[in-house]
Design a protein around this motif. Sequence first.
Motif, mmCIF file in Angstrom:
data_model
loop_
_atom_site.group_PDB
_atom_site.id
_atom_site.type_symbol
_atom_site.label_atom_id
_atom_site.label_comp_id
_atom_site.label_asym_id
_atom_site.label_seq_id
_atom_site.Cartn_x
_atom_site.Cartn_y
_atom_site.Cartn_z
ATOM 1 N N ARG A 279 9.372 -2.575 2.083
ATOM 2 C CA ARG A 279 9.132 -1.345 1.304
ATOM 3 C C ARG A 279 10.300 -1.049 0.368
ATOM 4 N NH1 ARG A 279 7.156 0.144 6.468
ATOM 5 N NH2 ARG A 279 9.025 1.376 6.953
ATOM 6 N N HIS A 280 11.513 -1.244 0.858
ATOM 7 C CA HIS A 280 12.697 -1.011 0.021
ATOM 8 C C HIS A 280 12.702 -1.924 -1.199
ATOM 9 C CE1 HIS A 280 17.117 0.004 -0.419
ATOM 10 N NE2 HIS A 280 17.020 -1.096 -1.167
ATOM 11 N N GLU A 281 12.533 -3.220 -0.969
ATOM 12 C CA GLU A 281 12.581 -4.168 -2.086
ATOM 13 C C GLU A 281 11.407 -3.977 -3.035
ATOM 14 O OE1 GLU A 281 15.242 -5.629 -2.552
ATOM 15 O OE2 GLU A 281 16.080 -5.328 -0.556
ATOM 16 N N LEU A 282 10.236 -3.665 -2.503
ATOM 17 C CA LEU A 282 9.080 -3.438 -3.362
ATOM 18 C C LEU A 282 9.237 -2.170 -4.200
ATOM 19 C CD1 LEU A 282 6.061 -4.530 -1.153
ATOM 20 C CD2 LEU A 282 6.903 -5.603 -3.258
ATOM 21 N N ALA A 283 9.963 -1.189 -3.697
ATOM 22 C CA ALA A 283 10.260 -0.018 -4.521
ATOM 23 C C ALA A 283 11.063 -0.434 -5.747
ATOM 24 C CB ALA A 283 11.032 1.027 -3.704
ATOM 25 N N HIS A 284 12.037 -1.330 -5.566
ATOM 26 C CA HIS A 284 12.795 -1.859 -6.704
ATOM 27 C C HIS A 284 11.881 -2.598 -7.676
ATOM 28 C CE1 HIS A 284 16.576 -0.685 -5.095
ATOM 29 N NE2 HIS A 284 16.665 -1.615 -4.161
ATOM 30 N N VAL A 285 10.996 -3.445 -7.133
ATOM 31 C CA VAL A 285 10.076 -4.222 -7.967
ATOM 32 C C VAL A 285 9.148 -3.287 -8.739
ATOM 33 C CG1 VAL A 285 8.148 -5.866 -7.922
ATOM 34 C CG2 VAL A 285 10.173 -6.272 -6.511
ATOM 35 N N ALA A 286 8.605 -2.285 -8.064
ATOM 36 C CA ALA A 286 7.692 -1.351 -8.712
ATOM 37 C C ALA A 286 8.381 -0.539 -9.806
ATOM 38 C CB ALA A 286 7.092 -0.406 -7.670
ATOM 39 N N ALA B 112 0.831 -1.210 0.000
ATOM 40 C CA ALA B 112 0.000 0.000 0.000
ATOM 41 C C ALA B 112 0.863 1.257 0.000
ATOM 42 C CB ALA B 112 -0.935 -0.011 1.207
ATOM 43 N N VAL B 113 1.935 1.242 0.792
ATOM 44 C CA VAL B 113 2.841 2.395 0.835
ATOM 45 C C VAL B 113 3.501 2.614 -0.516
ATOM 46 C CG1 VAL B 113 4.992 3.268 1.823
ATOM 47 C CG2 VAL B 113 3.283 2.188 3.311
ATOM 48 N N VAL B 114 4.026 1.558 -1.092
ATOM 49 C CA VAL B 114 4.747 1.685 -2.359
ATOM 50 C C VAL B 114 3.810 2.095 -3.490
ATOM 51 C CG1 VAL B 114 6.129 0.428 -4.066
ATOM 52 C CG2 VAL B 114 6.539 0.085 -1.622
ATOM 53 N N ARG B 115 2.577 1.620 -3.456
ATOM 54 C CA ARG B 115 1.627 2.019 -4.501
ATOM 55 C C ARG B 115 1.267 3.494 -4.399
ATOM 56 N NH1 ARG B 115 -3.182 -1.583 -6.401
ATOM 57 N NH2 ARG B 115 -2.755 -0.238 -8.192
ATOM 58 N N ARG B 116 1.360 4.075 -3.216
ATOM 59 C CA ARG B 116 1.133 5.517 -3.105
ATOM 60 C C ARG B 116 2.233 6.298 -3.816
ATOM 61 N NH1 ARG B 116 -0.820 4.177 2.200
ATOM 62 N NH2 ARG B 116 1.162 4.713 3.206
ATOM 63 N N ARG C 212 11.700 4.632 4.027
ATOM 64 C CA ARG C 212 11.651 5.461 5.225
ATOM 65 C C ARG C 212 10.517 6.480 5.216
ATOM 66 N NH1 ARG C 212 18.045 6.681 6.663
ATOM 67 N NH2 ARG C 212 18.851 4.648 5.988
ATOM 68 N N SER C 213 9.791 6.581 4.108
ATOM 69 C CA SER C 213 8.806 7.650 3.939
ATOM 70 C C SER C 213 7.618 7.554 4.884
ATOM 71 C CB SER C 213 8.306 7.673 2.481
ATOM 72 O OG SER C 213 7.576 6.468 2.184
ATOM 73 N N THR C 214 7.468 6.447 5.565
ATOM 74 C CA THR C 214 6.368 6.315 6.530
ATOM 75 C C THR C 214 6.649 7.084 7.820
ATOM 76 O OG1 THR C 214 7.308 4.259 7.372
ATOM 77 C CG2 THR C 214 5.664 4.072 5.619
#
Length: 414
Positions: free
Chosen positions: A284-291, A211-215, A313-315
């Motif tokens: 969140r870090h790894e999903l940012a790479h995936v996204a 959810a965080v990464v999709r934002r 860290r954006s949370t």
Amino acid sequence: MRASRVWLACLLLVPTLACEAGGQPPADTPARDRAAGSAAAAGGDESLRAEALSLLDERERALVEGDREAFLATVDPDELGFSATQARWFDNLARLPVGDVSFELGDEEALADDFDDGELRLPVDFTMRLRGFDSRPVTDKMVWTFVHRDGDVLLVGDRDEEVDLVNGWIPAPWDLAHIEVRRSGGILAVFDEDTSQHATYVMSDLADATAVVRRHFPEWSGRYVAYGTSDTTGIAEMSGMTVDQTAGVAFPVLARPDGPVAAYRFAVNPTVVGDVLARGLVFRHELAHVALGPTDDRSPVWLVEGAAEYVARSTMPVDERRRIAAYQLGGASARTLEPTRSFYRDPTLSYNLAAVVCDYVATTRGVAALWDLVRSFRTARVFSAAQTEGVVRRELGLSTRELSAQALAWARSA
């Protein structure tokens, strides 16, 4: 951690944040017919070869139909270890959303010593797709070994170390151990007997991280495969650091050894699976790479990792992020940021400095400035560190040394 199309880079475990080709027969032609035009190795046993090719079709049919007994009937029961791993492999695939399954005769010219002491070795291309997660089928190049046993032709092996090395094969969790599969929405997570006890909590944390990464990346589908198993073979092969230093690694799954990319997945260190404090940050870090996928394949390493860490860290409130960065970096001084894999030689400093620079850019200039910088490297012709610096200066008006100086001052003034 995130790498290029070859390997994606790694996230450091830091104490403070835990951290077709024409002329080929149709694909649905049976293996026996597909091989009619292939010349057998000189002196080879044609009977063994013909029956072995028929066995390819039998195993494909059994796998597609979910017929475990028929599948295992093609394996030599005297090979106890191999029989056990084949049973486990069949059971594992049955737990996954597998489609587009096929076994095809591979390139025989690329395989030497086809016949040896009554055995026949044939290259086999195994293809499958994880439905809903892979954009195209993925082909694994294998080498099968057949023997005559009591009037039957049976399989006694399916891998070749040299071929695996040449093709850069990295085993998936279902190749290594009994797996447990959890699925929730667009998340497919793979655990094993050692990590499954944490599966429920991990799935919840993965959903939160998604959810965080999709934002940050609303155009991203949020569909992916995550590995949370205790075997660290893949992490060891892909990471630019030691396994102990690597919390996770995001990586491209190639449709064939020379591409294209069928999916981006990520694996986490088993120590992270059980760490309630570290999981969210790492996911969140790894999903940012995936996204981001191929978007930042040409970015310098500091930007690849720093941008992912900014998302991770954006949370946290910005002032808290600044104070944490100031503490982590201590008396570190401004420096030119490392664009190559030398970044991982001093990962603690490299990650934290890249993170605060990306956070500084996103916070003081707007997050669009950070993603515009990432996008600029997709079309930039960069062949040297100086040219990399030139792109940054053109986009932001500063060198990376100047950026790091300003970012450090910003963090320390919180």
